[in-house]
Scaffold this motif. Sequence first.
Motif, PDB file in Angstrom:
ATOM      1  N   TYR A 162       0.832  -1.201   0.000  1.00 13.58           N
ATOM      2  CA  TYR A 162       0.000   0.000   0.000  1.00 13.58           C
ATOM      3  C   TYR A 162       0.869   1.255   0.000  1.00 13.58           C
ATOM      4  O   TYR A 162       0.472   2.292  -0.536  1.00 13.58           O
ATOM      5  CB  TYR A 162      -0.929   0.006   1.216  1.00 13.58           C
ATOM      6  CG  TYR A 162      -2.020   1.062   1.126  1.00 13.58           C
ATOM      7  CD1 TYR A 162      -3.079   0.904   0.234  1.00 13.58           C
ATOM      8  CD2 TYR A 162      -1.973   2.209   1.894  1.00 13.58           C
ATOM      9  CE1 TYR A 162      -4.060   1.874   0.120  1.00 13.58           C
ATOM     10  CE2 TYR A 162      -2.949   3.183   1.797  1.00 13.58           C
ATOM     11  CZ  TYR A 162      -3.993   3.019   0.896  1.00 13.58           C
ATOM     12  OH  TYR A 162      -4.954   3.990   0.783  1.00 13.58           O
ATOM     13  N   TYR A 163       2.051   1.169   0.586  1.00 15.42           N
ATOM     14  CA  TYR A 163       3.019   2.272   0.546  1.00 15.42           C
ATOM     15  C   TYR A 163       3.322   2.651  -0.905  1.00 15.42           C
ATOM     16  O   TYR A 163       3.446   3.833  -1.251  1.00 15.42           O
ATOM     17  CB  TYR A 163       4.297   1.821   1.267  1.00 15.42           C
ATOM     18  CG  TYR A 163       5.252   2.917   1.671  1.00 15.42           C
ATOM     19  CD1 TYR A 163       5.919   3.685   0.720  1.00 15.42           C
ATOM     20  CD2 TYR A 163       5.533   3.158   3.010  1.00 15.42           C
ATOM     21  CE1 TYR A 163       6.810   4.678   1.092  1.00 15.42           C
ATOM     22  CE2 TYR A 163       6.426   4.147   3.398  1.00 15.42           C
ATOM     23  CZ  TYR A 163       7.061   4.900   2.433  1.00 15.42           C
ATOM     24  OH  TYR A 163       7.947   5.886   2.811  1.00 15.42           O
ATOM     25  N   ILE A 164       3.437   1.641  -1.759  1.00 11.95           N
ATOM     26  CA  ILE A 164       3.671   1.885  -3.187  1.00 11.95           C
ATOM     27  C   ILE A 164       2.408   2.401  -3.863  1.00 11.95           C
ATOM     28  O   ILE A 164       2.444   3.336  -4.670  1.00 11.95           O
ATOM     29  CB  ILE A 164       4.152   0.594  -3.876  1.00 11.95           C
ATOM     30  CG1 ILE A 164       5.509   0.164  -3.323  1.00 11.95           C
ATOM     31  CG2 ILE A 164       4.224   0.783  -5.390  1.00 11.95           C
ATOM     32  CD1 ILE A 164       5.973  -1.187  -3.812  1.00 11.95           C
ATOM     33  N   ALA A 165       1.270   1.800  -3.522  1.00 18.50           N
ATOM     34  CA  ALA A 165       0.009   2.120  -4.200  1.00 18.50           C
ATOM     35  C   ALA A 165      -0.377   3.585  -4.051  1.00 18.50           C
ATOM     36  O   ALA A 165      -0.946   4.181  -4.979  1.00 18.50           O
ATOM     37  CB  ALA A 165      -1.102   1.223  -3.661  1.00 18.50           C
ATOM     38  N   VAL A 166      -0.081   4.184  -2.889  1.00 18.72           N
ATOM     39  CA  VAL A 166      -0.529   5.565  -2.666  1.00 18.72           C
ATOM     40  C   VAL A 166       0.227   6.564  -3.538  1.00 18.72           C
ATOM     41  O   VAL A 166      -0.153   7.747  -3.597  1.00 18.72           O
ATOM     42  CB  VAL A 166      -0.385   5.962  -1.175  1.00 18.72           C
ATOM     43  CG1 VAL A 166      -1.328   5.136  -0.314  1.00 18.72           C
ATOM     44  CG2 VAL A 166       1.055   5.818  -0.700  1.00 18.72           C
ATOM     45  N   ALA A 167       1.270   6.118  -4.237  1.00 18.34           N
ATOM     46  CA  ALA A 167       1.946   7.013  -5.179  1.00 18.34           C
ATOM     47  C   ALA A 167       1.136   7.176  -6.457  1.00 18.34           C
ATOM     48  O   ALA A 167       1.364   8.121  -7.226  1.00 18.34           O
ATOM     49  CB  ALA A 167       3.338   6.479  -5.514  1.00 18.34           C
ATOM     50  N   ALA A 168       0.194   6.275  -6.706  1.00 19.67           N
ATOM     51  CA  ALA A 168      -0.632   6.337  -7.917  1.00 19.67           C
ATOM     52  C   ALA A 168      -1.654   7.456  -7.812  1.00 19.67           C
ATOM     53  O   ALA A 168      -2.027   7.899  -6.723  1.00 19.67           O
ATOM     54  CB  ALA A 168      -1.322   4.997  -8.134  1.00 19.67           C
ATOM     55  N   ASP A 169      -2.134   7.881  -8.980  1.00 20.67           N
ATOM     56  CA  ASP A 169      -3.182   8.907  -8.994  1.00 20.67           C
ATOM     57  C   ASP A 169      -4.463   8.383  -8.364  1.00 20.67           C
ATOM     58  O   ASP A 169      -5.147   9.098  -7.631  1.00 20.67           O
ATOM     59  CB  ASP A 169      -3.451   9.351 -10.437  1.00 20.67           C
ATOM     60  CG  ASP A 169      -2.223   9.978 -11.085  1.00 20.67           C
ATOM     61  OD1 ASP A 169      -1.645  10.897 -10.475  1.00 20.67           O
ATOM     62  OD2 ASP A 169      -1.836   9.539 -12.181  1.00 20.67           O
ATOM     63  N   GLU A 170      -4.806   7.125  -8.655  1.00 14.47           N
ATOM     64  CA  GLU A 170      -5.992   6.504  -8.079  1.00 14.47           C
ATOM     65  C   GLU A 170      -5.705   5.028  -7.821  1.00 14.47           C
ATOM     66  O   GLU A 170      -4.853   4.421  -8.476  1.00 14.47           O
ATOM     67  CB  GLU A 170      -7.201   6.657  -9.011  1.00 14.47           C
ATOM     68  CG  GLU A 170      -7.660   8.101  -9.180  1.00 14.47           C
ATOM     69  CD  GLU A 170      -8.882   8.215 -10.094  1.00 14.47           C
ATOM     70  OE1 GLU A 170      -9.307   7.186 -10.657  1.00 14.47           O
ATOM     71  OE2 GLU A 170      -9.400   9.340 -10.242  1.00 14.47           O
ATOM     72  N   ILE A 171      -6.448   4.462  -6.875  1.00 15.03           N
ATOM     73  CA  ILE A 171      -6.285   3.062  -6.495  1.00 15.03           C
ATOM     74  C   ILE A 171      -7.614   2.335  -6.681  1.00 15.03           C
ATOM     75  O   ILE A 171      -8.666   2.840  -6.233  1.00 15.03           O
ATOM     76  CB  ILE A 171      -5.832   2.918  -5.027  1.00 15.03           C
ATOM     77  CG1 ILE A 171      -4.538   3.709  -4.784  1.00 15.03           C
ATOM     78  CG2 ILE A 171      -5.618   1.453  -4.664  1.00 15.03           C
ATOM     79  CD1 ILE A 171      -4.111   3.738  -3.317  1.00 15.03           C
ATOM     80  N   TYR A 172      -7.559   1.164  -7.303  1.00 16.34           N
ATOM     81  CA  TYR A 172      -8.757   0.356  -7.508  1.00 16.34           C
ATOM     82  C   TYR A 172      -8.498  -1.064  -6.996  1.00 16.34           C
ATOM     83  O   TYR A 172      -7.353  -1.523  -6.932  1.00 16.34           O
ATOM     84  CB  TYR A 172      -9.149   0.329  -8.984  1.00 16.34           C
ATOM     85  CG  TYR A 172      -9.645   1.680  -9.461  1.00 16.34           C
ATOM     86  CD1 TYR A 172     -11.016   1.993  -9.422  1.00 16.34           C
ATOM     87  CD2 TYR A 172      -8.759   2.644  -9.923  1.00 16.34           C
ATOM     88  CE1 TYR A 172     -11.464   3.237  -9.831  1.00 16.34           C
ATOM     89  CE2 TYR A 172      -9.208   3.886 -10.335  1.00 16.34           C
ATOM     90  CZ  TYR A 172     -10.566   4.181 -10.284  1.00 16.34           C
ATOM     91  OH  TYR A 172     -11.018   5.421 -10.677  1.00 16.34           O
ATOM     92  N   ALA A 173      -9.573  -1.742  -6.633  1.00 14.10           N
ATOM     93  CA  ALA A 173      -9.447  -3.092  -6.084  1.00 14.10           C
ATOM     94  C   ALA A 173     -10.724  -3.867  -6.354  1.00 14.10           C
ATOM     95  O   ALA A 173     -11.739  -3.306  -6.795  1.00 14.10           O
ATOM     96  CB  ALA A 173      -9.173  -3.036  -4.580  1.00 14.10           C
ATOM     97  N   ASP A 174     -10.674  -5.150  -6.087  1.00 16.26           N
ATOM     98  CA  ASP A 174     -11.877  -5.974  -6.105  1.00 16.26           C
ATOM     99  C   ASP A 174     -12.576  -5.821  -4.763  1.00 16.26           C
ATOM    100  O   ASP A 174     -11.936  -5.518  -3.745  1.00 16.26           O
ATOM    101  CB  ASP A 174     -11.499  -7.442  -6.350  1.00 16.26           C
ATOM    102  CG  ASP A 174     -12.725  -8.325  -6.481  1.00 16.26           C
ATOM    103  OD1 ASP A 174     -13.272  -8.420  -7.598  1.00 16.26           O
ATOM    104  OD2 ASP A 174     -13.149  -8.919  -5.460  1.00 16.26           O
ATOM    105  N   LYS A 175     -13.858  -6.061  -4.731  1.00 19.02           N
ATOM    106  CA  LYS A 175     -14.600  -5.879  -3.473  1.00 19.02           C
ATOM    107  C   LYS A 175     -14.126  -6.829  -2.378  1.00 19.02           C
ATOM    108  O   LYS A 175     -14.294  -6.558  -1.186  1.00 19.02           O
ATOM    109  CB  LYS A 175     -16.095  -6.075  -3.709  1.00 19.02           C
ATOM    110  CG  LYS A 175     -16.503  -7.433  -4.246  1.00 19.02           C
ATOM    111  CD  LYS A 175     -18.001  -7.506  -4.459  1.00 19.02           C
ATOM    112  CE  LYS A 175     -18.452  -8.864  -5.014  1.00 19.02           C
ATOM    113  NZ  LYS A 175     -17.870  -9.114  -6.360  1.00 19.02           N
ATOM    114  N   ALA A 176     -13.486  -7.953  -2.766  1.00 18.40           N
ATOM    115  CA  ALA A 176     -12.998  -8.922  -1.780  1.00 18.40           C
ATOM    116  C   ALA A 176     -11.491  -8.828  -1.557  1.00 18.40           C
ATOM    117  O   ALA A 176     -10.918  -9.642  -0.824  1.00 18.40           O
ATOM    118  CB  ALA A 176     -13.363 -10.341  -2.217  1.00 18.40           C
TER     119      ALA A 176
END
Length: 327
Positions: A162-176
């Motif tokens: 998640y430390y890496i993910a927050v560098a993205a403009d937006e974050i998406y995931a599956d509901k599970a």
Amino acid sequence: MATFGDFPPEQGGNERHTPAGDVSWERNVLRDLAFAAIKEQRAKRRWGYVFKAFILLYLVAFLILSFKPAGLKTVTDAHTALIDINGVIAADAEANADAVVTGIREAFDSETAKGLILRLNTPGGSPVQAGIINDEIRRLQKEKPDFPVYAVVQDVCASGGYYIAVAADEIYADKASIVGSIGVRMDSFGFTEAIEKIGVERRSLTAGENKAFLDPFLPMKAADVDHAHDMLDNIHQQFITVVKEGRGERLKDNDELFSGLFWSGEQALELGLIDGLASSSKVARELIGAEDIIDYTPRPNYLDRFAGKLGAVMANTITEKSTWSLQ
């Protein structure tokens, strides 16, 4: 006593008789049989080499066609670049900063890539490796602000992921999907009672009063624990700062947000940890606008590994052949 092939003179046989004990003809027969067997073995061996050579050529051709280095991309059509971050994030793992950053730079340098997807499936790992990747993404975004970066979570995106993910403009995931775990941990074991029970004497010589810091074979010192907590709190605060900078006002006010807990994708959306529920294909198609996805993930060079193994096999074969020739 007559030998094989001899006949009495009155029956027209040869009067020459093989001297008693003369077995040269038997030796000749055995020699001929031995040479014939050797020739047959050599012929089989040659055909075996030919067959193995054909198999080798087939494998080499297959590897060349299957594993195309990321640096040799010749894609000229508009596409979405993809970087996979799988497994533990560590310097000696496949998801290490050097490899991931290399792929990210290639994506940013591409003239036909319209955006980048970071596809994450990781429980986390080294805060240093994750921090290097986060910093590089932010640096490249400043140089090329019109190049969108999206993080897409698969099964897990926790801690360093998640430390890496927050560098993205937006974050998406599956509901599970599992998202979060914004915290830091240090693990160890204590063996003080165990060594006492089995009669082991601990011997450790140090120079520096704190050199044996948190020695698992010694009772924990309160000062050591306090220092470790201070260090962990400092790294945790770095993590929190990075998350707040990346997510900004999208984060909801929740006391458990930075406690180390993790949530499902659906819950993470409510907390502002992610921006929506979507797959990589959907993000490429609907947000980036380039449905074709090209994988920029640097992969291990299987051809080099195969060549190394092939060299070892050939060396062993040459050695064995040399041994045969000396026998």
